[in-house]
Design an enzyme around this catalytic site. Structure first.
Site, PDB file in Angstrom:
ATOM      1  N   GLU A  41      93.013  24.282  29.243  1.00 28.26           N
ATOM      2  CA  GLU A  41      92.779  22.842  29.343  1.00 28.26           C
ATOM      3  C   GLU A  41      92.768  22.205  27.952  1.00 28.26           C
ATOM      4  O   GLU A  41      91.878  22.463  27.137  1.00 28.26           O
ATOM      5  CB  GLU A  41      91.440  22.611  30.058  1.00 28.26           C
ATOM      6  CG  GLU A  41      91.436  23.177  31.478  1.00 28.26           C
ATOM      7  CD  GLU A  41      90.071  23.593  31.981  1.00 28.26           C
ATOM      8  OE1 GLU A  41      89.982  24.001  33.154  1.00 28.26           O
ATOM      9  OE2 GLU A  41      89.090  23.523  31.202  1.00 28.26           O
ATOM     10  N   GLU A  71      90.142  26.253  36.865  1.00 27.82           N
ATOM     11  CA  GLU A  71      89.824  27.554  36.274  1.00 27.82           C
ATOM     12  C   GLU A  71      90.327  28.721  37.125  1.00 27.82           C
ATOM     13  O   GLU A  71      90.784  29.739  36.587  1.00 27.82           O
ATOM     14  CB  GLU A  71      88.315  27.671  36.052  1.00 27.82           C
ATOM     15  CG  GLU A  71      87.777  26.820  34.923  1.00 27.82           C
ATOM     16  CD  GLU A  71      87.572  25.356  35.302  1.00 27.82           C
ATOM     17  OE1 GLU A  71      87.284  24.537  34.406  1.00 27.82           O
ATOM     18  OE2 GLU A  71      87.699  25.032  36.505  1.00 27.82           O
ATOM     19  N   GLN A  94      87.864  25.629  29.021  1.00 25.82           N
ATOM     20  CA  GLN A  94      87.331  24.664  28.057  1.00 25.82           C
ATOM     21  C   GLN A  94      85.841  24.855  27.820  1.00 25.82           C
ATOM     22  O   GLN A  94      85.357  24.728  26.691  1.00 25.82           O
ATOM     23  CB  GLN A  94      87.617  23.244  28.552  1.00 25.82           C
ATOM     24  CG  GLN A  94      87.447  22.194  27.502  1.00 25.82           C
ATOM     25  CD  GLN A  94      88.014  20.855  27.974  1.00 25.82           C
ATOM     26  OE1 GLN A  94      87.319  20.077  28.619  1.00 25.82           O
ATOM     27  NE2 GLN A  94      89.284  20.612  27.675  1.00 25.82           N
ATOM     28  N   PHE A  95      85.098  25.177  28.866  1.00 28.66           N
ATOM     29  CA  PHE A  95      83.679  25.517  28.768  1.00 28.66           C
ATOM     30  C   PHE A  95      83.456  26.819  29.531  1.00 28.66           C
ATOM     31  O   PHE A  95      83.834  26.927  30.701  1.00 28.66           O
ATOM     32  CB  PHE A  95      82.795  24.413  29.358  1.00 28.66           C
ATOM     33  CG  PHE A  95      82.720  23.179  28.495  1.00 28.66           C
ATOM     34  CD1 PHE A  95      81.706  23.023  27.556  1.00 28.66           C
ATOM     35  CD2 PHE A  95      83.669  22.180  28.623  1.00 28.66           C
ATOM     36  CE1 PHE A  95      81.651  21.890  26.755  1.00 28.66           C
ATOM     37  CE2 PHE A  95      83.617  21.044  27.829  1.00 28.66           C
ATOM     38  CZ  PHE A  95      82.608  20.893  26.889  1.00 28.66           C
ATOM     39  N   PHE A  98      82.233  27.404  33.277  1.00 30.03           N
ATOM     40  CA  PHE A  98      83.053  27.281  34.475  1.00 30.03           C
ATOM     41  C   PHE A  98      83.843  28.544  34.791  1.00 30.03           C
ATOM     42  O   PHE A  98      84.690  28.553  35.680  1.00 30.03           O
ATOM     43  CB  PHE A  98      83.961  26.051  34.357  1.00 30.03           C
ATOM     44  CG  PHE A  98      83.152  24.779  34.368  1.00 30.03           C
ATOM     45  CD1 PHE A  98      82.646  24.277  35.557  1.00 30.03           C
ATOM     46  CD2 PHE A  98      82.854  24.120  33.189  1.00 30.03           C
ATOM     47  CE1 PHE A  98      81.860  23.129  35.572  1.00 30.03           C
ATOM     48  CE2 PHE A  98      82.070  22.972  33.195  1.00 30.03           C
ATOM     49  CZ  PHE A  98      81.577  22.479  34.386  1.00 30.03           C
ATOM     50  N   HIS A 141      77.327  22.679  30.873  1.00 28.33           N
ATOM     51  CA  HIS A 141      78.261  22.815  29.755  1.00 28.33           C
ATOM     52  C   HIS A 141      77.606  23.461  28.528  1.00 28.33           C
ATOM     53  O   HIS A 141      78.114  23.327  27.418  1.00 28.33           O
ATOM     54  CB  HIS A 141      78.822  21.440  29.353  1.00 28.33           C
ATOM     55  CG  HIS A 141      79.667  20.778  30.391  1.00 28.33           C
ATOM     56  ND1 HIS A 141      79.140  20.163  31.496  1.00 28.33           N
ATOM     57  CD2 HIS A 141      81.013  20.656  30.486  1.00 28.33           C
ATOM     58  CE1 HIS A 141      80.125  19.663  32.229  1.00 28.33           C
ATOM     59  NE2 HIS A 141      81.273  19.952  31.642  1.00 28.33           N
TER      60      HIS A 141
END
Length: 337
Positions: A41, A71, A94-95, A98, A141
């Site tokens: 992402e 994801e 991205q995090f 997830f 997050h």
């Protein structure tokens, strides 16, 4: 021990941030092996939400590409690419929180498919996962889910704490023919340290003694390695010499180095940002109790985050992360035994 090994003492070094060390590792491995691809992402033209893929799309073109916020698809696509034997994928979520959305793909398929198919396939996937508390990102997050995957056979778990370690471990991960979960603490992206100019790899399953000591062993991961080192400096002024060990990889886990240190010091404190309950420190403490019970002068202690969702408030979240003062208080308690 420390940043540059004896073998590398005559090699030129630069001071790089962990972000730049990761970019350099990715770039070198993609140059070396044309079968590598990087995707996730916003990793393309944008260079990643944390800037950890900056400039790679411009350099490698279509081998670095963006994906939807999906994801499950990202990890499943990486698996599919890998089992063809023609592609070495480096997906990024991205995090890291997830990773739970793709839990089946990671826990079952990445970790088990090679074994389920009699070793007929290799799964050279390096899944990059930014983790940790950083600036009020909130409970979904800011987590550190590393320990979840210690329960997953077939998965290798890497948690670097310095630019030097991040580069060497990431290059090893990308060359691995088995799946690697590469956890990068977001606060560490800006932290700087010495990185050699030349080629080097860091083997998995080899802990690093960041500071030698004789009175207590502090085992720490990711950002907490630096908190432990700060505490060790303060403790030295009080006459207590703490040995600080960074496992660097949780799977495989270098118990030999840890047990040797425990035998020397007799006291152990384990510190991580993961929740204390069921965190990686619980497994390390259990193994120490199994193999070094009679070397211990005091109970094994752990400091982790409290078992509550991480606060959205920047003010409140600082109380979730272990602090230097907590380490000093627990060490003081242990030294009384």
């Amino acid at each position: 021990m420390n940043t540059i090994s004896k073998q590398e003492s005559n090699v030129k070094v630069r001071t790089l941030s962990m972000r730049d060390a990761i970019i350099e590792a990715l770039s070198e491995e993609m140059e070396r092996d044309p079968s590598t691809v990087l995707f996730g992402e916003d990793v393309g033209k944008f260079g990643g939400v944390f800037g950890a893929t900056k400039g790679l799309h411009e350099k490698f073109g279509s081998r670095v590409f963006d994906t939807p916020i999906a994801e499950t698809t990202i990890v499943a696509a990486a698996l599919g690419m890998a089992i063809t034997g023609n592609v070495r994928p480096i997906p990024e979520l991205q995090f890291g929180d997830f990773v739970g959305v793709a839990f089946d793909e990671v826990f079952h398929k990445l970790g088990k498919w090679r074994w389920m198919h009699g070793g007929q396939m290799e799964i050279p996937v390096t899944l990059r996962l930014p983790v940790g508390i950083a600036g009020g990102a909130g409970p979904e997050h800011s987590q550190s889910p590393q320990a979840l995957f210690m329960h997953g056979p077939g998965l290798q778990i890497v948690v670097p704490s310095t630019p030097y370690d991040a580069k060497g471990l990431l290059k090893t991960a990308i060359r691995e023919n088995n799946p690697v979960l590469f956890f990068e603490h977001k606060v560490l992206y800006d932290m700087k340290g010495e990185v050699p100019e030349g080629e080097y790899l860091i083997p998995f399953g080899k802990a690093d003694i960041k500071r030698e000591g004789t009175d207590i062993t502090i085992i720490a991961t990711a950002l907490q390695v630096h908190t432990a080192l700060d505490a060790a400096k303060t403790l030295a002024k009080q006459g207590v010499e703490a040995e600080v060990i960074d496992p660097r990889t949780l799977a495989p886990l270098d118990m030999d180095t840890i047990l040797q240190s425990v035998k020397k010091t007799g006291r152990v404190l384990i510190v991580h940002e993961e929740p204390k309950t069921g965190g990686s420190g619980a497994e390390i403490a259990a193994r120490i109790s199994e193999h070094a019970l009679f070397d211990l002068l005091a109970p094994v202690k752990r400091i982790g985050s409290p078992d509550v969702p991480i606060a959205q408030s920047i003010y409140l979240e600082q109380f979730y992360r272990p602090s230097e003062q907590q380490i000093l208080d627990v060490v003081s308690e242990l030294m009384e035994f």
